[in-house]
Design a protein around this motif. Structure first.
Motif, short mmCIF file in Angstrom:
data_model
loop_
_atom_site.label_atom_id
_atom_site.label_comp_id
_atom_site.label_asym_id
_atom_site.label_seq_id
_atom_site.Cartn_x
_atom_site.Cartn_y
_atom_site.Cartn_z
N ALA A 51 0.83 -1.21 0.00
CA ALA A 51 0.00 0.00 0.00
C ALA A 51 0.86 1.26 0.00
O ALA A 51 0.57 2.23 -0.72
N ILE A 52 1.91 1.27 0.79
CA ILE A 52 2.81 2.43 0.83
C ILE A 52 3.45 2.65 -0.54
O ILE A 52 3.51 3.79 -1.04
N ASN A 53 3.89 1.57 -1.17
CA ASN A 53 4.50 1.69 -2.49
C ASN A 53 3.50 2.18 -3.53
O ASN A 53 3.83 2.97 -4.42
N MET A 54 2.25 1.70 -3.42
CA MET A 54 1.21 2.15 -4.34
C MET A 54 0.92 3.64 -4.15
O MET A 54 0.73 4.39 -5.12
N PHE A 55 0.86 4.08 -2.93
CA PHE A 55 0.58 5.50 -2.62
C PHE A 55 1.63 6.39 -3.27
O PHE A 55 1.31 7.38 -3.95
N ARG A 56 2.88 6.04 -3.12
CA ARG A 56 3.95 6.85 -3.70
C ARG A 56 3.95 6.76 -5.22
O ARG A 56 4.24 7.74 -5.92
N TYR A 58 -0.96 10.11 6.91
CA TYR A 58 -0.54 11.48 7.18
C TYR A 58 0.97 11.64 6.94
O TYR A 58 1.40 12.57 6.24
N ARG A 59 1.77 10.74 7.50
CA ARG A 59 3.23 10.85 7.34
C ARG A 59 3.63 10.64 5.88
O ARG A 59 4.54 11.32 5.37
N LEU A 60 2.97 9.71 5.20
CA LEU A 60 3.26 9.48 3.78
C LEU A 60 3.03 10.77 2.98
O LEU A 60 3.85 11.16 2.15
N PHE A 61 1.90 11.40 3.24
CA PHE A 61 1.52 12.60 2.49
C PHE A 61 2.46 13.76 2.81
O PHE A 61 2.90 14.48 1.90
N GLN A 62 2.78 13.95 4.09
CA GLN A 62 3.66 15.05 4.48
C GLN A 62 5.03 14.91 3.82
O GLN A 62 5.64 15.90 3.39
N ASP A 63 5.52 13.69 3.71
CA ASP A 63 6.82 13.47 3.07
C ASP A 63 6.79 13.88 1.61
O ASP A 63 7.75 14.46 1.08
N ILE A 64 5.67 13.60 0.92
CA ILE A 64 5.57 13.91 -0.50
C ILE A 64 5.44 15.41 -0.75
O ILE A 64 6.03 15.94 -1.70
N ILE A 65 4.67 16.13 0.09
CA ILE A 65 4.41 17.55 -0.18
C ILE A 65 5.38 18.49 0.54
O ILE A 65 5.26 19.71 0.40
N GLU A 66 6.34 17.94 1.26
CA GLU A 66 7.29 18.80 1.98
C GLU A 66 7.98 19.77 1.02
O GLU A 66 8.51 19.38 -0.02
N GLY A 67 7.97 21.05 1.36
CA GLY A 67 8.61 22.07 0.53
C GLY A 67 7.84 22.45 -0.71
O GLY A 67 8.38 23.14 -1.59
N PHE A 68 6.56 22.03 -0.79
CA PHE A 68 5.79 22.30 -2.01
C PHE A 68 5.60 23.80 -2.25
O PHE A 68 5.28 24.56 -1.33
#
Length: 449
Positions: free
Chosen positions: A254-259, A418-428
């Protein structure tokens, strides 16, 4: 090399009208008779009849019906339920036919250009079929060959589906799928262009180059044409094979799919618009193979900025920022009641991203119905408030959110979203995304978005 010009032949379109029209004609006659006589329409029965009629057909109409069934509130629930049962698989073309098509695309010596080529198709779908092959460099290859007359079939099937939807709208004026239909039509027409798909494959290879858990096939340019796409073969297993795996395994997938889906969107403004179970597979190390790049949507950077703004607005209770996000997307005349209604759907989509803890994507939902009840309530309220037509871009945003949500429910993944999403949008920020998008499109040889 021959140029196979069958994309919009008048004779091909007439023949397709006849095949699809025969299947639909009886339904249209029964519908019209009911309406003239004032008899109520049994929606469940009518939806079942449509599914049975379409079930005997192959080609774009099948794919379009399936797509409509997965978009929240695009169709009444009776119709969505019936059409979701359709299968996009089609009988494979026989070997003599394949030889003729390959000769048309690559010339008389086509067979010599491969070290080996399997006569039996490895997979067949609505627009074409895939054969395994081996290149002279030893690489395993997937050779995707489009069926003939697909351009004619697409245009004919779109008109026939319009007829069915138009008949239903005559009964229920509150249903309007015109924007959705136009968006789907544009994407379906793009799927016929395998040169464009090869470019998108290169685009995803560039965007996901830093993601070790995702694999993208590489197109082979000298063995490809507008209707033939040769790429490297990626070996994997269907995701549903892992439904009974241990919790850690299911979480990792699931984590890999999300990314796989959301790194391209939030960092480049690009989304894979068809999270269908057949469009990815899982390797033994639980990394993801992303397949089929016919349905891809490139968003203006400001649209993605609106997505992030709305998330922050809901998280912080900032109504002014929420209004700004909706206006960025093109909503006009926003009243307090309309904003509150739009926020219901937004809160449903964003809720897993709000809590800093491991959780199911939504414990109250079922995989096949994820988001449908919530979307139906919101859309019904929007119709009451006046003619509110969500932007076309929402079609594939909703498909991705709902499709992936269903996958995560199949897996019963218990993850800190939440943590998955924050990692992706960091510095957006929008300017950074615009630069990244431009560089990625240039690297893939695609025009600016």
């Amino acid at each position: 090399m021959a140029d196979y010009r069958d994309d919009d032949r008048f004779t091909g379109r007439l023949a397709r009208y006849a095949r699809v029209g025969t299947a639909m004609g009886g339904l249209a006659a029964r519908f019209a008779a009911n309406r003239v006589l004032g008899a109520p329409l049994d929606r469940a029965q009518h939806a079942g009849q449509i599914r049975q009629s379409l079930g005997g057909l192959k080609g774009p109409v099948m794919k379009l019906a399936q797509l409509l069934s997965t978009i929240p509130d695009a169709l009444p629930p009776e119709y969505a339920q019936e059409l979701s049962q359709l299968q996009a698989n089609a009988p494979a073309m026989g070997w003599p036919f394949v030889r003729r098509r390959m000769r048309t695309e690559l010339g008389e010596d086509w067979r010599a250009r491969f070290a080996s080529f399997e006569e039996q198709a490895a997979a067949a779908a609505s627009l074409g079929q895939v054969h395994r092959a081996t290149g002279h460099d030893g690489r395993l290859l997937a050779v995707k060959l489009q069926y003939p007359d697909m351009g004619s079939a697409v245009e004919a099937d779109l008109k026939q589906l319009d007829m069915v939807l138009g008949l239903y709208r005559a009964y229920d004026k509150s249903i309007d799928v015109s924007e959705i239909r136009h968006e789907l039509a544009d994407r379906l027409r793009e799927e016929l262009d395998y040169e464009l798909e090869a470019g998108r494959m290169r685009l995803y290879g560039h965007m996901l180059a830093g993601e070790a858990a995702v694999h993208v096939p590489e197109p082979v340019a000298d063995l490809s044409t507008k209707r033939l796409l040769t790429m490297t073969w990626l070996e994997g297993r269907p995701i549903l094979d892992f439904k009974q795996a241990d919790q850690e395994t299911r979480n990792r997938i699931a984590i890999n799919m999300f990314r796989t889906w959301y790194v391209p969107f939030h960092r480049y403004g690009v989304i894979h618009g068809d999270p269908h179970l057949g469009n990815y597979s899982v390797r033994e190390d639980l990394t993801i193979n992303l397949l089929d790049f016919g349905c891809v949507r490139i968003f203006p950077p400001r649209f993605v900025g609106g997505v992030i703004d709305l998330y922050r607005a809901l998280r912080d209770g900032d109504q002014q920022l929420a209004v700004h996000a909706y206006e960025t997307w093109g909503f006009k005349g926003l009243t307090q009641e309309l904003i509150e209604t739009l926020n219901i759907w937004a809160s449903f989509v964003y809720s897993p991203l709000m809590e800093d803890r491991p959780r199911l994507i939504n414990a109250a939902e079922k995989p096949g119905d994820y988001g449908r009840e919530q979307a139906a309530k919101v859309h019904a309220r929007l119709r009451e408030l006046g003619p509110v037509r969500p932007p076309r871009e929402f079609v594939f945003m909703d498909r991705a959110a709902v499709g992936l949500g269903g996958v995560f429910l199949h897996l019963q993944a218990h993850v800190n979203w939440y943590r998955l999403f924050q990692d992706i949008i960091e510095g957006f920020d929008v300017e950074t995304l615009a630069r990244a998008q431009g560089e990625a499109l240039q690297a893939a040889g695609l025009p600016p978005g």
